[in-house]
Structure formats: structure tokens, C-alpha cells
Design a protein around this motif. Structure first.
Motif, PDB file in Angstrom:
ATOM      1  N   ARG A  62      -2.265   3.421   3.329  1.00 23.21           N
ATOM      2  CA  ARG A  62      -1.989   2.775   4.619  1.00 23.21           C
ATOM      3  C   ARG A  62      -2.482   3.642   5.783  1.00 23.21           C
ATOM      4  N   LEU A 113       3.724  -5.428   5.071  1.00 20.61           N
ATOM      5  CA  LEU A 113       3.630  -4.316   6.014  1.00 20.61           C
ATOM      6  C   LEU A 113       4.929  -4.202   6.798  1.00 20.61           C
ATOM      7  N   PHE A 141      -5.250  -5.434   8.731  1.00 23.77           N
ATOM      8  CA  PHE A 141      -4.839  -5.051   7.372  1.00 23.77           C
ATOM      9  C   PHE A 141      -4.897  -6.261   6.439  1.00 23.77           C
ATOM     10  N   LEU A 195       0.856  -1.187   0.000  1.00 28.16           N
ATOM     11  CA  LEU A 195       0.000   0.000   0.000  1.00 28.16           C
ATOM     12  C   LEU A 195       0.888   1.232   0.000  1.00 28.16           C
ATOM     13  N   LEU A 248       4.217   1.521  10.346  1.00 32.20           N
ATOM     14  CA  LEU A 248       2.946   1.644  11.061  1.00 32.20           C
ATOM     15  C   LEU A 248       3.104   2.484  12.330  1.00 32.20           C
TER      16      LEU A 248
END
Length: 330
Positions: free
Chosen positions: A8, A45, A35, A3, A50
């Protein structure tokens, strides 16, 4: 699959809104699982990315509560701020479920949208306890469109035309005035007795009238405008009984003391009352004298007596006599 940063970040906000609240939190690992549930197991990811996203959201004043019980233990993240409290959402749902002008399908759709204003966990607590009775729900989807058009006309002070009708004994909807169009200056919309009403200045007769919105047909906003006029909606509704039309006059009614809350609920705490002996009080107010007022007075039986005007006294007496005749025939 990857993403981009914007995708995201937006998805992270959605996950926190949907799955967390003051009672439910997610670890970073659990957020990553959400996700993958949304985009598939092949999604790539990065934990550090994050964490940076969470910091960016906090710096941008998006509400995120970070909870870590002890050093070295996982951090828990939650979005706790909501525009509406849970009890406010319950009130909105109950109001939608009770509104007669909203169709049964629209009621379900609106309740579903209201539940999306909180987390999925709190949404489960919003089970509507008010029965959605299809027998009293509107069958017409045109009502909400008419309401939208009328709000626009009121805001822009534009003349409106429409047809108006009622059901006959065969349950057939028949237009009044042989289907002719009414031409009015729309003043306000009000919700009374479970229905929406348009309060408007009826041009041909130069008087204020009200119309049930679910009985309007062919609503059309004209280009013709009218100047601003001050209009007290609350005062009009207080003076109107069961939304019957009539003429406004001063009235005096003697009530038993036990009905004082009924009077305050109807007219407000500022209404003029005076003590009349130990068991009664007298209400003095302006009201629209109509069949609706007569029926309202008769609700209270011998606990209410009209003192003036004489015309209203006679109307109540005549209605009582007509009721007696109906039962004497048996």
C-alpha cells in the motif's frame, strides 16, 4: 482484496509521483479511486491507514505537499519535487531525438522512459518537436553495446580490439585492412558532429587516432591493461576539424571581424586573437592540419585567409584550384 502495509505504501508513492505535481493535486477519495483503478473495485482500503501512510512518507522526507483551503474542507495532496525540471527533460528528449547513433525504435523507447520522470500531466507537455528522421538514424543496435563496452574499457584501462569499416559507392559496408583487427588503448569517448567517436592510442603506429563508434565491429575488451595517462579530450576535439586525422601545428588565419563568434564557439574565449586593422583579426592557435581543416577554412570564403604555415596555405590554394577546374569543365 487487501494490500499489505508495504504494498500500500509503495503504491501510494507511485500514485503521487504519477498523477500529481505543482499544478495537480488529489484528495484522499481520489487517491482511493486510483488504488481501485489499479487493483479492481473489490479492493478494501481504510482511510485512516492511508492518512497514516501519508504521515509516514512525510516523516521519511518523501515530498508531499498538503493543501487545505479552509478548515472542514478536503485536504489535497501532491508530490511536487522532481529530480529534473521540465525544461531539463525537454533538453534530454531533444538530445535523444537528434542523436544519430540511436536507432529510431530506441529513440522512442528512451523518450518514453524520460517522460516517466515526471507526472502524466507534465509528460503531455513534453511532446517532442524535433522530427525523428529515420534517414539519419543509426540502423545498428550494436552501437549502444559498443559504447557501454568502451566506457568500461576506458574506466578499467584495458586494451581493446575491433574491426573498422566504411560504406562504398554501392552502399555496402566494407571492413578496412582486409578485416584485420585494430589494437588500441582507449582514452576517451566524445560526441562530435552528431556522432560518437572513440579517441584511442593506436599501438602499431604509436599515435593518437579517433574512430566513429558506429563503424566499429567485433569490439572486444582484452585482459591486458595499461597505466593511467593524462589526456585532455576538450583540447584534442578543439584542435580537430570535422574529425579528420593529421599533424598538430601552429596556424595563423586572418578573419573578418564578423566571424569572431564562430572562432569563440570553436576554440573558446581563451583563444589567442589580435586585431589586424579595422575589419580583421588574426587567430593564432595549435590545430591538426588536415583536409578537414582545409574544408573548414573554405566555409568562410573570402572572409578567411591562411597566413601560416606555408604548407596549409598551399593546401588551401590547391583545393581552390581543384574546385575551379570542376566548374571550368562545364
Amino acid at each position: 482484496m487487501r494490500l499489505n502495509n508495504r504494498e500500500r505504501l509503495l503504491k501510494l508513492m507511485d500514485i503521487l509521483r504519477e498523477y500529481t505535481d505543482e499544478e495537480h493535486q488529489l484528495t484522499l477519495e481520489e487517491i482511493m479511486d486510483k488504488f481501485r483503478q489499479a487493483y479492481g473495485p473489490d479492493l478494501t482500503l481504510n482511510r485512516n491507514s492511508l492518512r497514516e501512510d501519508i504521515e509516514h512518507l512525510i516523516e521519511s522526507n518523501f515530498d508531499i505537499t498538503v493543501n487545505q483551503k479552509k478548515e472542514g474542507m478536503p485536504k489535497y495532496y501532491s508530490h511536487q519535487y522532481r529530480l529534473f525540471e521540465l525544461y531539463e527533460l525537454r533538453m534530454l528528449i531533444d538530445a535523444v531525438a537528434s542523436a544519430r547513433f540511436i536507432t529510431k525504435n530506441e529513440t522512442r523507447q528512451l523518450i518514453g522512459k524520460i517522460k516517466k520522470l515526471t507526472s502524466v500531466h507534465h509528460a503531455k507537455k513534453l511532446h517532442n518537436e524535433i522530427l525523428i528522421d529515420s534517414s539519419v538514424k543509426s540502423e545498428s543496435k550494436l552501437v549502444r553495446l559498443a559504447i557501454n563496452d568502451l566506457h568500461e574499457a576506458i574506466s578499467e584501462r584495458k586494451i581493446v580490439t575491433f574491426q573498422y569499416g566504411r560504406y562504398n559507392i554501392q552502399k555496402e559496408f566494407k571492413l578496412s585492412h582486409k578485416g584485420g583487427h585494430y589494437k588500441v588503448k582507449p582514452l576517451a569517448l566524445t560526441w562530435a558532429n552528431d556522432f560518437y567517436y572513440l579517441i584511442a592510442y593506436y599501438l602499431p603506429e604509436e599515435e593518437i587516432r579517433h574512430y566513429r563508434v558506429d563503424r566499429l565491429r567485433s569490439v572486444k575488451i582484452l585482459d591486458e591493461t595499461f597505466p593511467y595517462e593524462s589526456f585532455d579530450v576538450s583540447k584534442y576535439v578543439r584542435a580537430t576539424f570535422h574529425m579528420y586525422a593529421g599533424t598538430e601545428e601552429w596556424i595563423k588565419i586572418r578573419f573578418k571581424n564578423g566571424l569572431i563568434n564562430v572562432i569563440i564557439d570553436k576554440f573558446g574565449k581563451e583563444v589567442e586573437i589580435s586585431k589586424d586593422g579595422e575589419e580583421h583579426f588574426i587567430l593564432t592557435t595549435k590545430a591538426i592540419v588536415s583536409d578537414g581543416l582545409v574544408k573548414w577554412i573554405l566555409n568562410w570564403g573570402g572572409e578567411a585567409k591562411v597566413l601560416s604555415p606555408q604548407r596549409l596555405v598551399d593546401q588551401v590554394k590547391n583545393e581552390i584550384q581543384e574546385m575551379m577546374k570542376v566548374y571550368e569543365l562545364d
